[in-house]
Design an enzyme around this catalytic site. Structure first.
Site, PDB file in Angstrom:
ATOM      1  N   GLN A 142      -0.191   2.751  -6.320  1.00 41.35           N
ATOM      2  CA  GLN A 142      -1.601   3.125  -6.447  1.00 41.35           C
ATOM      3  C   GLN A 142      -2.163   2.865  -7.840  1.00 41.35           C
ATOM      4  O   GLN A 142      -3.318   2.454  -7.980  1.00 41.35           O
ATOM      5  CB  GLN A 142      -1.783   4.602  -6.085  1.00 41.35           C
ATOM      6  CG  GLN A 142      -1.756   4.873  -4.591  1.00 41.35           C
ATOM      7  CD  GLN A 142      -1.961   6.335  -4.259  1.00 41.35           C
ATOM      8  OE1 GLN A 142      -1.868   7.208  -5.137  1.00 41.35           O
ATOM      9  NE2 GLN A 142      -2.222   6.621  -3.008  1.00 41.35           N
ATOM     10  N   ASP A 155      -3.313  -0.729  -8.043  1.00 44.33           N
ATOM     11  CA  ASP A 155      -4.044  -1.211  -6.865  1.00 44.33           C
ATOM     12  C   ASP A 155      -5.442  -1.707  -7.237  1.00 44.33           C
ATOM     13  O   ASP A 155      -6.411  -0.955  -7.228  1.00 44.33           O
ATOM     14  CB  ASP A 155      -4.131  -0.078  -5.839  1.00 44.33           C
ATOM     15  CG  ASP A 155      -4.718  -0.533  -4.516  1.00 44.33           C
ATOM     16  OD1 ASP A 155      -5.134  -1.702  -4.414  1.00 44.33           O
ATOM     17  OD2 ASP A 155      -4.768   0.291  -3.582  1.00 44.33           O
ATOM     18  N   TYR A 197      -4.967  -0.593   6.875  1.00 42.96           N
ATOM     19  CA  TYR A 197      -6.099  -1.486   7.102  1.00 42.96           C
ATOM     20  C   TYR A 197      -6.518  -1.430   8.571  1.00 42.96           C
ATOM     21  O   TYR A 197      -5.754  -1.047   9.449  1.00 42.96           O
ATOM     22  CB  TYR A 197      -5.719  -2.932   6.756  1.00 42.96           C
ATOM     23  CG  TYR A 197      -5.473  -3.193   5.298  1.00 42.96           C
ATOM     24  CD1 TYR A 197      -6.526  -3.217   4.390  1.00 42.96           C
ATOM     25  CD2 TYR A 197      -4.196  -3.418   4.822  1.00 42.96           C
ATOM     26  CE1 TYR A 197      -6.302  -3.471   3.042  1.00 42.96           C
ATOM     27  CE2 TYR A 197      -3.961  -3.672   3.477  1.00 42.96           C
ATOM     28  CZ  TYR A 197      -5.024  -3.701   2.603  1.00 42.96           C
ATOM     29  OH  TYR A 197      -4.797  -3.955   1.277  1.00 42.96           O
ATOM     30  N   ARG A 201       0.856  -1.196   0.000  1.00 43.68           N
ATOM     31  CA  ARG A 201       0.000   0.000   0.000  1.00 43.68           C
ATOM     32  C   ARG A 201       0.890   1.243   0.000  1.00 43.68           C
ATOM     33  O   ARG A 201       1.064   1.925   1.008  1.00 43.68           O
ATOM     34  CB  ARG A 201      -0.912  -0.009   1.220  1.00 43.68           C
ATOM     35  CG  ARG A 201      -1.710  -1.291   1.398  1.00 43.68           C
ATOM     36  CD  ARG A 201      -2.820  -1.426   0.394  1.00 43.68           C
ATOM     37  NE  ARG A 201      -3.950  -0.573   0.727  1.00 43.68           N
ATOM     38  CZ  ARG A 201      -5.124  -0.630   0.118  1.00 43.68           C
ATOM     39  NH1 ARG A 201      -5.324  -1.496  -0.852  1.00 43.68           N
ATOM     40  NH2 ARG A 201      -6.103   0.176   0.467  1.00 43.68           N
ATOM     41  N   SER A 238      -8.280  -1.253  -4.473  1.00 44.19           N
ATOM     42  CA  SER A 238      -8.930   0.050  -4.419  1.00 44.19           C
ATOM     43  C   SER A 238      -9.880   0.240  -5.595  1.00 44.19           C
ATOM     44  O   SER A 238     -10.979   0.779  -5.439  1.00 44.19           O
ATOM     45  CB  SER A 238      -7.877   1.172  -4.404  1.00 44.19           C
ATOM     46  OG  SER A 238      -7.158   1.162  -3.185  1.00 44.19           O
TER      47      SER A 238
END
Length: 375
Positions: free
Chosen positions: A125, A128, A226, A120, A131
């Site tokens: 990103q 990801d 998380y 993460r 997400s």
């Protein structure tokens, strides 16, 4: 590099690459072999793949000849016998849970990269998939609720009188929860939100939600953003607070999950029995047991007039855009997985590749998975 795109199981409507993504890979020098009807449920016909340079190929031939095998859902164990050492399999394998399948990859000396195990980090990103799919799930869960609840979301004032806005409770303010807040507020619902991470309070409020706070939550900086397991004392106070708000809600959307562990039970049977008939719960944590005591994965339970929808495949219900987002994540991932002349390059000095490589040449590579399997 030869990339093999396989058709997903019948329950999965998404596909790992749409034809537009295939075109981008072909331009970079990759050859894409696709199984016929791979994209049919995502409204992508075989003709669209061939027009963009992909080659229709039997599944068994893809498994034997592709350097990289790409799916969303895990390959069946029996198909691993078709693979050879040196081939790379990329998908979403939930390695913290699917230990037996991971061990099969390890024993056969195969290379497995699981995109749900990406670190993460800011750099990761663009790859990801968690997400991306959570964004789809958060949006779709609100529409699912709006379709099922027998009430308006917004307030209405008319000659027939005033209709009060629906009250919604969202449990979990991760990507899915935040997307659900934004969507629900646009539809006019009054939204309350609970999350053990106080750090998300400002994000919740910026989207128009009211943050329900329970003091004393444990926040693990090593958990990568998380939620983490909480103390029994906190759980008791948390449950009292949640039940207080749950019984007043017309809609509850639950998204709370802890990687590698069962989803926390946040809504009790007793609370459900106090909710108004016609109320709806959409539980998108159903795959790991669900956030209510009555959730059943991929089933709708009607308990005293309250509908509990356990839907772990909700992203699959938006197959077109969900596939598009997934495919874009894959393309970004392949950028760092290939070197000169589009050749495969497994650089374990790269934190992204090291993080999502689960097995390679008979070893467990991901440090996170190695630690989890030792415990």
């Amino acid at each position: 590099m030869k990339i093999g795109l396989l058709r997903e199981p019948d329950f999965e409507h998404r596909v790992a690459l749409l034809p537009e993504a295939v075109q981008k890979l072909e331009k970079k020098g990759h050859q894409v072999l696709f199984e016929p009807d791979a994209g049919a449920k995502a409204f992508a016909p075989d003709s669209a793949y061939t027009e963009n340079g992909a080659v229709a190929t039997k599944r068994t031939d893809i498994l034997k000849n592709a350097e990289l095998i790409l799916t969303i859902q895990p390959l069946p164990v029996k198909e691993l016998d078709h693979l050879q050492k040196g081939q790379v399999v990329v998908g979403v394998y939930n390695p913290l849970v699917n230990k037996e399948l991971v061990n099969q990859f390890k024993e056969k000396g195969l290379t497995l990269l699981s995109l749900d195990n990406l670190p993460r980090t800011t750099r990761a990103q663009a790859m990801d998939i968690l997400s991306s799919m959570a964004t789809v799930a958060g949006y779709k869960s609100v529409l699912e609720a709006a379709n099922r609840v027998p009430r308006f979301f917004p307030m209405f004032m008319s000659a027939a009188g005033t209709i009060k806005p629906a009250k919604m409770l969202i449990l979990g303010a991760g990507v899915a929860g935040l997307q659900a807040i934004g969507t629900a507020r646009k539809l006019g619902a009054v939204v309350e939100v609970f999350d053990v991470r106080a750090a998300v309070k400002e994000e919740v409020q910026s989207l128009g939600g009211k943050f329900i706070e329970v003091e004393g939550a444990k926040d693990d900086k090593d958990a990568g953003g998380y939620a983490v397991e909480q103390s029994d004392d906190f759980k008791n106070r948390q449950q009292e607070k949640i039940q207080e708000h749950a019984i007043k809600s017309d809609v509850i959307i639950t998204t709370a999950q802890i990687p590698g562990k069962p989803a926390p039970k946040l809504i009790t049977k007793a609370s459900i029995e106090q909710m108004k008939p016609g109320s709806v719960i959409i539980d998108i944590a159903a795959s790991s047991g669900g956030n209510t005591e009555l959730t059943q994965d991929n089933k709708v339970v009607n308990h005293n007039g309250v509908m509990i929808v356990g839907n772990s495949q909700i992203s699959s219900d938006m197959a077109d855009d969900a596939s598009r987002m997934f495919g874009n994540n894959v393309i970004n991932f392949l950028e760092i997985l290939t070197g000169e002349n589009s050749a495969l390059k497994l650089n374990f000095e790269d934190d992204i590749i090291a993080g999502c490589t689960i097995t390679h040449e008979g070893d467990l590579i991901s440090e996170r998975i190695r630690k989890a399997y030792k415990n």
